[in-house]
Design an enzyme around this catalytic site. Structure first.
Site, PDB file in Angstrom:
ATOM      1  N   GLY A  31       0.827  -1.212   0.000  1.00 47.19           N
ATOM      2  CA  GLY A  31       0.000   0.000   0.000  1.00 47.19           C
ATOM      3  C   GLY A  31       0.856   1.255   0.000  1.00 47.19           C
ATOM      4  O   GLY A  31       2.038   1.223  -0.361  1.00 47.19           O
ATOM      5  N   ALA A  32       0.239   2.388   0.389  1.00 41.23           N
ATOM      6  CA  ALA A  32       0.897   3.707   0.312  1.00 41.23           C
ATOM      7  C   ALA A  32       1.447   3.899  -1.106  1.00 41.23           C
ATOM      8  O   ALA A  32       2.627   4.204  -1.307  1.00 41.23           O
ATOM      9  CB  ALA A  32       1.999   3.842   1.365  1.00 41.23           C
ATOM     10  N   LEU A  33       0.586   3.688  -2.074  1.00 44.83           N
ATOM     11  CA  LEU A  33       1.021   3.580  -3.474  1.00 44.83           C
ATOM     12  C   LEU A  33       1.490   4.919  -4.040  1.00 44.83           C
ATOM     13  O   LEU A  33       0.959   5.974  -3.700  1.00 44.83           O
ATOM     14  CB  LEU A  33      -0.132   3.025  -4.317  1.00 44.83           C
ATOM     15  CG  LEU A  33      -0.700   1.681  -3.839  1.00 44.83           C
ATOM     16  CD1 LEU A  33      -1.822   1.220  -4.773  1.00 44.83           C
ATOM     17  CD2 LEU A  33       0.371   0.607  -3.740  1.00 44.83           C
ATOM     18  N   HIS A  37       4.537   2.212  -7.982  1.00 43.50           N
ATOM     19  CA  HIS A  37       3.511   1.156  -8.027  1.00 43.50           C
ATOM     20  C   HIS A  37       2.641   1.304  -9.279  1.00 43.50           C
ATOM     21  O   HIS A  37       2.258   0.318  -9.907  1.00 43.50           O
ATOM     22  CB  HIS A  37       2.620   1.223  -6.780  1.00 43.50           C
ATOM     23  CG  HIS A  37       3.351   1.007  -5.498  1.00 43.50           C
ATOM     24  ND1 HIS A  37       3.626   2.029  -4.611  1.00 43.50           N
ATOM     25  CD2 HIS A  37       3.874  -0.119  -4.947  1.00 43.50           C
ATOM     26  CE1 HIS A  37       4.275   1.542  -3.578  1.00 43.50           C
ATOM     27  NE2 HIS A  37       4.439   0.250  -3.745  1.00 43.50           N
ATOM     28  N   GLY A 147       9.501  -4.093  -8.613  1.00 43.51           N
ATOM     29  CA  GLY A 147      10.300  -2.957  -9.040  1.00 43.51           C
ATOM     30  C   GLY A 147      11.794  -3.227  -8.886  1.00 43.51           C
ATOM     31  O   GLY A 147      12.227  -3.886  -7.933  1.00 43.51           O
ATOM     32  N   LYS A 149      13.777  -1.039  -8.041  1.00 46.45           N
ATOM     33  CA  LYS A 149      14.213  -0.187  -6.931  1.00 46.45           C
ATOM     34  C   LYS A 149      14.722  -1.061  -5.761  1.00 46.45           C
ATOM     35  O   LYS A 149      15.749  -0.780  -5.169  1.00 46.45           O
ATOM     36  CB  LYS A 149      13.043   0.697  -6.510  1.00 46.45           C
ATOM     37  CG  LYS A 149      12.943   1.080  -5.064  1.00 46.45           C
ATOM     38  CD  LYS A 149      13.746   2.310  -4.765  1.00 46.45           C
ATOM     39  CE  LYS A 149      13.526   2.872  -3.388  1.00 46.45           C
ATOM     40  NZ  LYS A 149      13.452   1.891  -2.323  1.00 46.45           N
ATOM     41  N   MET A 184      11.379   6.750  -6.280  1.00 45.19           N
ATOM     42  CA  MET A 184      10.087   6.796  -5.583  1.00 45.19           C
ATOM     43  C   MET A 184      10.063   5.732  -4.485  1.00 45.19           C
ATOM     44  O   MET A 184      10.450   4.588  -4.719  1.00 45.19           O
ATOM     45  CB  MET A 184       8.952   6.486  -6.551  1.00 45.19           C
ATOM     46  CG  MET A 184       8.817   7.481  -7.652  1.00 45.19           C
ATOM     47  SD  MET A 184       7.706   8.788  -7.145  1.00 45.19           S
ATOM     48  CE  MET A 184       7.751   9.805  -8.612  1.00 45.19           C
TER      49      MET A 184
END
Ligand code: PAF
Length: 277
Positions: A31-33, A37, A147, A149, A184
């Site tokens: 979450g906390a997209l 995302h 991702g 990342k 991000m």
């Protein structure tokens, strides 16, 4: 977009999607997209699959000293983002569904999980591998999107899927960055104004060092210089290293599949980033 909160509902919704649509793609999230995302969901939608996104803040991957309760949560915002991106089904289990009483199985990955994040956050990858294996078993996707990342996480998941011959493929999606290069991350919102001004230095030094090493500069000197400049820039450096991209072992000089990986703290926020070397 359907929202499933129980396994029974999930299974029925996945079966319906498979019947109406064919291939299923899973995007696992906590979450906390953000735009990172969004890129995962869009890549999955573009692949032609029906997209299932899971939202589950996984307690098993947080260490005792890491504040699970502080992890950002924004259910309404997340659902709006997923709907706009073309996600078909959101899987939002609770902790008791993922870890029911009597739950006794976890997955330990060694190899790529051992160093770096594995050393800094003992038990973290056991938590990540376990929850991903459960999500793969629940949703049974044809592919799952991660991702770049979190480069080490991506290699750990690939290793687990290969080793356990799990019937899905793992798709990597390039890191999405702010215009100034900062990767991000849900945790960026915790940077103070001063820290946010300092943050771009991490990616700037990763790209500069990758270029220098590719151009023939001695890797050990280039890495030491980058670490010192990060420290001068207000970071506390956990690691800044040249590694084999899939095994995550440190390598002395540039090689095919080499990756520069870094973790460094600004105040309470730990920034992770990496680039191809
Ligand atoms: O990258 C994340 O958000 C998490 O580690 C993941 C893959 C969703 C597992 O909880």
């Amino acid at each position: 977009m359907h929202i499933a909160r129980t396994l029974t509902d999930l299974r029925a919704a996945v079966a319906a999607l498979r019947a109406s649509h064919g291939p299923i793609a899973l995007v696992p999230t906590m979450g906390a997209l953000h735009d990172g995302h969004r890129a995962l969901v869009r890549a999955a939608v573009t692949s032609g699959a029906a997209v299932v996104t899971s939202i589950f803040v996984n307690p098993l991957q947080f260490g005792a000293s890491e504040d699970l309760s502080r992890y950002p949560r924004d259910e309404a915002g997340d659902l709006a983002i997923l709907e706009a991106c073309g996600c078909a089904l959101v899987w939002m289990p609770d902790v008791a569904t993922m870890y029911p009483p009597g739950d006794a199985t976890t997955i330990t990955v060694t190899g790529p999980a051992q160093n770096w994040e594995g050393a800094a956050r003992p038990g973290h990858f056991r938590g990540v591998a376990t929850v991903c294996a459960k999500l793969f078993g629940q949703v049974r996707p044809d592919r799952a999107y991660f991702g770049e990342k979190d480069w080490q996480q991506l290699q750990v998941i690939r290793r687990m899927v290969d080793d356990l011959a799990l019937p899905l493929s793992i798709v990597a999606v390039e890191t999405v960055r702010e215009p100034d290069g900062v990767a991000m991350s849900s945790r960026n919102r915790f940077l103070s104004e001063t820290e946010r001004v300092r943050a771009p230095l991490l990616h700037a030094l990763l790209t500069e060092t990758a270029r220098a090493v590719a151009g023939g500069r001695d890797a050990s000197r280039a890495l030491t210089s980058a670490r010192n400049r990060l420290t001068d820039g207000g970071f506390v450096v956990d690691y800044f290293a040249l590694v084999d991209g899939s095994m995550l072992t440190e390598i002395p000089t540039i090689a095919p599949d080499a990756r520069l990986i870094a973790a460094a703290r600004l105040g309470l926020v730990r920034l992770l980033d990496n680039v191809a070397a």
